[in-house]
Write a protein that holds these residues in place. Structure first.
Motif, mmCIF file in Angstrom:
data_model
loop_
_atom_site.group_PDB
_atom_site.id
_atom_site.type_symbol
_atom_site.label_atom_id
_atom_site.label_comp_id
_atom_site.label_asym_id
_atom_site.label_seq_id
_atom_site.Cartn_x
_atom_site.Cartn_y
_atom_site.Cartn_z
ATOM 1 N N ARG A 26 0.704 -1.071 -0.095
ATOM 2 C CA ARG A 26 -0.145 -0.026 0.026
ATOM 3 C C ARG A 26 0.800 1.174 -0.138
ATOM 4 N NH1 ARG A 26 -3.978 -0.131 4.595
ATOM 5 N NH2 ARG A 26 -1.872 0.255 5.892
ATOM 6 N N ASN A 27 2.147 1.159 0.641
ATOM 7 C CA ASN A 27 2.944 2.410 0.686
ATOM 8 C C ASN A 27 4.060 2.340 -0.443
ATOM 9 O OD1 ASN A 27 1.654 3.516 2.901
ATOM 10 N ND2 ASN A 27 2.719 2.098 4.333
ATOM 11 N N GLU A 28 4.213 1.428 -1.477
ATOM 12 C CA GLU A 28 5.000 1.569 -2.534
ATOM 13 C C GLU A 28 4.720 2.831 -3.379
ATOM 14 O OE1 GLU A 28 4.616 -1.860 -5.017
ATOM 15 O OE2 GLU A 28 5.580 -3.102 -3.508
ATOM 16 N N PRO A 29 6.059 3.257 -3.996
ATOM 17 C CA PRO A 29 5.548 4.526 -4.660
ATOM 18 C C PRO A 29 4.801 4.229 -6.030
ATOM 19 C CG PRO A 29 7.767 3.726 -4.863
ATOM 20 C CD PRO A 29 7.322 2.726 -3.851
ATOM 21 N N LYS A 30 4.157 5.361 -6.289
ATOM 22 C CA LYS A 30 3.157 4.837 -7.380
ATOM 23 C C LYS A 30 3.756 4.990 -9.030
ATOM 24 C CE LYS A 30 -0.526 4.717 -4.574
ATOM 25 N NZ LYS A 30 -0.570 3.500 -4.090
ATOM 26 N N ASN A 31 5.072 5.793 -8.894
ATOM 27 C CA ASN A 31 5.329 5.850 -10.400
ATOM 28 C C ASN A 31 6.540 4.793 -10.807
ATOM 29 O OD1 ASN A 31 7.594 6.695 -8.621
ATOM 30 N ND2 ASN A 31 7.952 8.615 -9.441
ATOM 31 N N GLN A 32 6.328 3.674 -10.106
ATOM 32 C CA GLN A 32 7.242 2.638 -10.485
ATOM 33 C C GLN A 32 7.329 2.368 -12.002
ATOM 34 O OE1 GLN A 32 4.979 -0.501 -8.171
ATOM 35 N NE2 GLN A 32 6.040 -1.891 -9.463
ATOM 36 N N GLY A 33 6.384 2.510 -12.729
ATOM 37 C CA GLY A 33 6.632 2.176 -14.143
ATOM 38 C C GLY A 33 7.166 3.285 -14.999
ATOM 39 N N ARG A 34 7.451 4.530 -14.445
ATOM 40 C CA ARG A 34 8.071 5.488 -15.090
ATOM 41 C C ARG A 34 9.696 5.332 -15.086
ATOM 42 N NH1 ARG A 34 6.312 11.513 -13.736
ATOM 43 N NH2 ARG A 34 7.584 11.687 -15.806
ATOM 44 N N PRO A 35 10.135 5.671 -16.245
ATOM 45 C CA PRO A 35 11.748 5.479 -16.245
ATOM 46 C C PRO A 35 12.321 6.436 -15.513
ATOM 47 C CG PRO A 35 10.757 6.521 -18.344
ATOM 48 C CD PRO A 35 9.631 6.205 -17.563
ATOM 49 N N THR A 36 13.534 5.975 -14.987
ATOM 50 C CA THR A 36 14.425 6.657 -14.126
ATOM 51 C C THR A 36 15.169 7.567 -15.043
ATOM 52 O OG1 THR A 36 16.102 4.884 -14.213
ATOM 53 C CG2 THR A 36 14.492 4.715 -12.401
ATOM 54 N N GLY A 37 16.085 8.277 -14.473
ATOM 55 C CA GLY A 37 17.017 9.195 -14.982
ATOM 56 C C GLY A 37 18.053 8.391 -16.042
ATOM 57 N N ASP A 38 18.604 7.317 -15.217
ATOM 58 C CA ASP A 38 19.401 6.443 -15.895
ATOM 59 C C ASP A 38 18.979 5.947 -17.279
ATOM 60 O OD1 ASP A 38 21.890 4.879 -16.250
ATOM 61 O OD2 ASP A 38 21.019 3.310 -15.226
ATOM 62 N N GLU A 39 17.634 5.472 -17.216
ATOM 63 C CA GLU A 39 16.942 4.793 -18.214
ATOM 64 C C GLU A 39 16.547 5.763 -19.379
ATOM 65 O OE1 GLU A 39 14.550 1.256 -15.806
ATOM 66 O OE2 GLU A 39 13.565 3.096 -16.315
ATOM 67 N N LEU A 40 16.257 7.031 -18.837
ATOM 68 C CA LEU A 40 16.042 8.044 -19.993
ATOM 69 C C LEU A 40 17.688 8.427 -20.794
ATOM 70 C CD1 LEU A 40 13.686 10.681 -18.178
ATOM 71 C CD2 LEU A 40 13.163 9.270 -20.095
ATOM 72 N N THR A 41 18.547 8.224 -20.133
ATOM 73 C CA THR A 41 19.909 8.623 -20.614
ATOM 74 C C THR A 41 20.172 7.410 -21.631
ATOM 75 O OG1 THR A 41 20.811 9.598 -18.729
ATOM 76 C CG2 THR A 41 22.305 8.416 -20.134
ATOM 77 N N MET A 42 19.651 6.083 -21.417
ATOM 78 C CA MET A 42 19.797 5.063 -22.064
ATOM 79 C C MET A 42 18.935 5.126 -23.499
ATOM 80 S SD MET A 42 19.896 2.037 -19.192
ATOM 81 C CE MET A 42 19.493 0.661 -20.580
ATOM 82 N N VAL A 43 17.767 5.932 -23.371
ATOM 83 C CA VAL A 43 16.792 6.095 -24.291
ATOM 84 C C VAL A 43 17.683 7.028 -25.469
ATOM 85 C CG1 VAL A 43 14.689 6.819 -24.962
ATOM 86 C CG2 VAL A 43 14.649 5.248 -23.139
ATOM 87 N N ARG A 44 18.180 8.127 -24.549
ATOM 88 C CA ARG A 44 18.691 8.933 -25.509
ATOM 89 C C ARG A 44 19.774 8.634 -26.418
ATOM 90 N NH1 ARG A 44 22.249 13.207 -22.428
ATOM 91 N NH2 ARG A 44 23.401 11.340 -22.472
ATOM 92 N N ASP A 45 20.425 7.459 -25.807
ATOM 93 C CA ASP A 45 21.516 7.068 -26.425
ATOM 94 C C ASP A 45 21.165 6.133 -27.462
ATOM 95 O OD1 ASP A 45 23.574 8.283 -24.732
ATOM 96 O OD2 ASP A 45 23.741 6.385 -23.671
ATOM 97 N N TYR A 46 20.078 5.213 -27.263
ATOM 98 C CA TYR A 46 19.349 4.383 -28.052
ATOM 99 C C TYR A 46 18.922 5.323 -29.452
ATOM 100 C CZ TYR A 46 15.957 1.026 -30.003
ATOM 101 O OH TYR A 46 15.196 0.261 -30.695
ATOM 102 N N VAL A 47 18.432 6.674 -29.320
ATOM 103 C CA VAL A 47 18.089 7.567 -30.225
ATOM 104 C C VAL A 47 19.364 8.040 -31.106
ATOM 105 C CG1 VAL A 47 17.085 9.428 -30.765
ATOM 106 C CG2 VAL A 47 15.922 7.956 -29.369
ATOM 107 N N LEU A 48 20.493 8.287 -30.309
ATOM 108 C CA LEU A 48 21.502 8.766 -30.894
ATOM 109 C C LEU A 48 22.446 7.746 -31.823
ATOM 110 C CD1 LEU A 48 22.712 11.328 -28.208
ATOM 111 C CD2 LEU A 48 21.410 11.725 -30.258
#
Length: 157
Positions: A26-48
Motif C-alpha cells: 500500500r505504501n509503494e511509490p506509485k510511479n514505479q513504471g516511469r523510467p528513471t534518469g538512468d533509463e532516460l539516458t539509455m533511451v537518448r543513447d538508443y536514439v543517438l
C-alpha cells in the motif's frame, strides 16, 4: 506515517506476514513504471547511436570515392568505429529489452524529434531537439575517436 511505524510490536512476530506485505504494498511509490534518469539516458543513447552510425557510414562512403594516400587507413578506421557503435547499440538494445522498455519513433515537428517510450506499462513522449542531437553526436564521436587513438598509442608502445 501510520500509528504502527514507531511501534516495536509491529516488528515482532505479532503481525502476520500477509498483513506486513499488504501494508508495504500500500505504501509503494506509485510511479514505479516511469523510467528513471538512468533509463532516460539509455533511451537518448538508443536514439543517438543509429544517427551516429549513419553519419560514419556516409563519411566512409565519401572516403571510398576519394583518392588519397591514407584512404585505406581511413576506411579501416571507419569500419572499426562502426563496429564499436554497433556493439554499443546491441548492448543498449539488450539492456532496454531486459528492463522492459520499448522506444518507437513518433514524429518530427519542426526541429524536435519525438519518440514514444513504453516503460513497464507506462507510456511517455520523449522529444529531442535537432541541435541537441548534433552536439551529442559530436561529443560521442569525439569520445569514440579518443578511445581509438588511445588504443593506437598503446599498440605502438
Amino acid at each position: 506515517m501510520s500509528k504502527l511505524d514507531g511501534n516495536e510490536r509491529w516488528k515482532s512476530k505479532m503481525a502476520l506476514t500477509e498483513h506486513v506485505e499488504q501494508y508495504e504494498k500500500r505504501n509503494e511509490p506509485k510511479n514505479q513504471g516511469r523510467p528513471t534518469g538512468d533509463e532516460l539516458t539509455m533511451v537518448r543513447d538508443y536514439v543517438l547511436l543509429p544517427l551516429l552510425l549513419t553519419m560514419v557510414q556516409r563519411a566512409a562512403d565519401d572516403i571510398k570515392n576519394s583518392t588519397g594516400i591514407l584512404r585505406r587507413h581511413f576506411l579501416v578506421s571507419a569500419q572499426v568505429l562502426m563496429d564499436r557503435i554497433t556493439k554499443d547499440m546491441y548492448a543498449l538494445r539488450k539492456e532496454l529489452s531486459k528492463r522492459n522498455i520499448k522506444v518507437i519513433k513518433d514524429e518530427q515537428v519542426d526541429l524536435v524529434i519525438y519518440y514514444k517510450i513504453i516503460c513497464r506499462g507506462y507510456e511517455e513522449r520523449f522529444g529531442i531537439v535537432r541541435d541537441v542531437v548534433r552536439s551529442e553526436i559530436s561529443i560521442r564521436l569525439t569520445k569514440y575517436l579518443d578511445d581509438m587513438a588511445n588504443l593506437l598509442r598503446q599498440s605502438i608502445k
